[in-house]
Design a protein around this motif. Structure first.
Motif, PDB file in Angstrom:
ATOM      1  N   ARG A 180     -21.034 -21.019 -39.347  1.00 28.76           N
ATOM      2  CA  ARG A 180     -21.805 -19.801 -39.089  1.00 28.76           C
ATOM      3  C   ARG A 180     -21.245 -18.597 -39.836  1.00 28.76           C
ATOM      4  O   ARG A 180     -22.010 -17.771 -40.327  1.00 28.76           O
ATOM      5  N   GLU A 181     -19.922 -18.487 -39.904  1.00 29.70           N
ATOM      6  CA  GLU A 181     -19.306 -17.242 -40.327  1.00 29.70           C
ATOM      7  C   GLU A 181     -18.692 -17.278 -41.721  1.00 29.70           C
ATOM      8  O   GLU A 181     -18.560 -16.232 -42.359  1.00 29.70           O
ATOM      9  N   ALA A 210     -26.063 -15.965 -34.153  1.00 33.70           N
ATOM     10  CA  ALA A 210     -25.012 -16.933 -33.830  1.00 33.70           C
ATOM     11  C   ALA A 210     -23.626 -16.351 -34.061  1.00 33.70           C
ATOM     12  O   ALA A 210     -22.657 -16.746 -33.410  1.00 33.70           O
ATOM     13  N   ALA A 211     -23.522 -15.392 -34.987  1.00 34.86           N
ATOM     14  CA  ALA A 211     -22.241 -14.736 -35.269  1.00 34.86           C
ATOM     15  C   ALA A 211     -22.038 -13.505 -34.385  1.00 34.86           C
ATOM     16  O   ALA A 211     -21.218 -12.644 -34.682  1.00 34.86           O
ATOM     17  N   ASN A 212     -22.843 -13.427 -33.317  1.00 35.54           N
ATOM     18  CA  ASN A 212     -22.663 -12.401 -32.274  1.00 35.54           C
ATOM     19  C   ASN A 212     -23.169 -11.016 -32.674  1.00 35.54           C
ATOM     20  O   ASN A 212     -22.724 -10.008 -32.124  1.00 35.54           O
ATOM     21  N   CYS A 213     -24.110 -10.974 -33.603  1.00 35.27           N
ATOM     22  CA  CYS A 213     -24.761  -9.697 -33.911  1.00 35.27           C
ATOM     23  C   CYS A 213     -25.975  -9.567 -32.986  1.00 35.27           C
ATOM     24  O   CYS A 213     -26.972 -10.266 -33.157  1.00 35.27           O
ATOM     25  N   LYS A 214     -25.895  -8.681 -32.015  1.00 41.21           N
ATOM     26  CA  LYS A 214     -26.946  -8.566 -30.998  1.00 41.21           C
ATOM     27  C   LYS A 214     -27.641  -7.217 -31.012  1.00 41.21           C
ATOM     28  O   LYS A 214     -28.484  -6.935 -30.165  1.00 41.21           O
ATOM     29  N   ASN A 215     -27.281  -6.374 -31.954  1.00 38.43           N
ATOM     30  CA  ASN A 215     -27.918  -5.077 -32.091  1.00 38.43           C
ATOM     31  C   ASN A 215     -29.221  -5.259 -32.868  1.00 38.43           C
ATOM     32  O   ASN A 215     -29.204  -5.630 -34.045  1.00 38.43           O
TER      33      ASN A 215
END
Length: 348
Positions: A180-181, A210-215
């Motif tokens: 993912r990263e 998936a890489a925790n970008c939720k904005n």
């Protein structure tokens, strides 16, 4: 004054970063062995060339193979004229050949196992493009799938981004995180890399989420940036990839692959089946991205024209083995192995 280290961001959302020195590879592979079928360890000896196969329970959990001699001969870290970093091409074979295995082409005559990869070793350095060329069935696509953890090798050592551990032995979760990263993959068939019933924007955003970008605002901004990079109009982001041409589907795959600014990009036959004009467009996009982002890339292709255009160094594969390697110009202008000569002459 010494060169500055190369800074690579692998998870901009979480702020993780790794420093890789200019002379250190971002990817180092040694002794990769892969075969399909059962029986070869018993009927022909150890397929891992001195180590236990990596299959036991979780296919990628097991003993790490021994390192015979210098694992980088002809392609591992190190410079100073080593063939792996632009030295003279090898003559007539790879030092990691699986000697002692009495195969007929790449098939075991006793148990029928098919050997896709036999002791493959290579290194990838920051900012370079490594080409892998060979005929169908040579093992080049299997190599790319193993590097991306799509397939589970029988033996081998993979070290990524300056980390000391063998990535093949990491947990399934850790391997998914690397995918993912830190890595991006563009498959030959867009169906393998895209969800055709999702919108283009959703496909690209998948890796970001998936890489925790939720904005949401940041997600939209990054998606539109990527659409612009691959030259797809922003308004088409709401459409599904199924409505796109083959060339545009490949560009969507490229946008998805580079969404998290990976340090390593894997390209598997990305122009196969495309018209020449469409091929040129896709290659222009790839060339621009690699040049501007400084991504290290492995380019798998059977087309020497594509290799000539993009690759700094080239490996030639036949029946699961690397038979020749060197600078791309050296390979194309002065091929040493008979098979490589045939490939080059077919281009003329």
């Amino acid at each position: 004054m010494p060169d500055e280290p190369v800074l690579s961001l692998y998870n901009p959302q979480q702020g993780q970063e790794y420093l890789v020195e200019p002379d250190e590879p971002v990817l180092s592979l040694s002794g990769l062995t892969m075969y399909y079928g059962q029986g070869c360890p018993e009927c022909e000896g150890d397929p891992g060339r001195g180590g236990d196969p990596l299959r036991g329970g979780d296919p990628l959990r097991g003993g790490e193979p021994e390192r015979k001699g210098d694992p980088g001969r002809g392609g591992a870290p190190g410079r100073g004229g080593a063939p792996g970093r632009g030295g003279a091409p090898e003559r007539g074979g790879d030092p990691e050949r699986a000697g002692g295995v009495g195969l007929e082409k790449n098939r075991c005559p006793r148990c029928g196992a098919i050997w896709a990869l036999r002791g493959v070793s290579l290194s990838l350095f920051p900012g370079e493009v490594l080409g892998i060329v060979g005929e169908s069935g040579s093992g080049k696509s299997t190599l790319a799938r193993c590097l991306y953890f799509d397939e589970s090798p029988r033996a081998g050592t993979l070290r990524l981004l300056g980390r000391p551990e063998n990535a093949f032995l990491l947990s399934r979760q850790a391997r998914k995180q690397i995918r993912r990263e830190s890595m991006g993959m563009v498959y030959q068939n867009p169906l393998a890399g895209l969800k055709m019933d999702y919108s283009v924007a959703a496909n690209i955003a998948e890796n970001l989420i998936a890489a925790n970008c939720k904005n949401v605002a940041r997600l939209k901004q990054r998606v539109y940036e990527l659409l612009e990079i691959v030259e797809i109009p922003a308004y088409r982001g709401k459409e599904t990839p199924a409505s796109f041409s083959g060339g545009m589907q490949q560009r969507v795959q490229i946008a998805k692959a580079i969404a998290n600014r990976p340090g390593i990009l894997l390209l598997d036959e990305v122009t196969t089946g495309l018209d020449l004009s469409v091929q040129a467009k896709v290659l222009d996009v790839i060339k621009k991205i690699i040049r501007e982002a400084g991504i290290a890339a492995i380019l798998v292709s059977h087309d020497l024209a594509v290799i000539r255009l993009l690759a700094d160094r080239t490996l030639v594969m036949l029946d699961g083995e690397v038979i020749e390697r060197g600078l791309t110009d050296q390979i194309l202008e002065n091929p040493r192995h008979f098979y490589t000569q045939q490939l080059v002459y077919s281009l003329l």
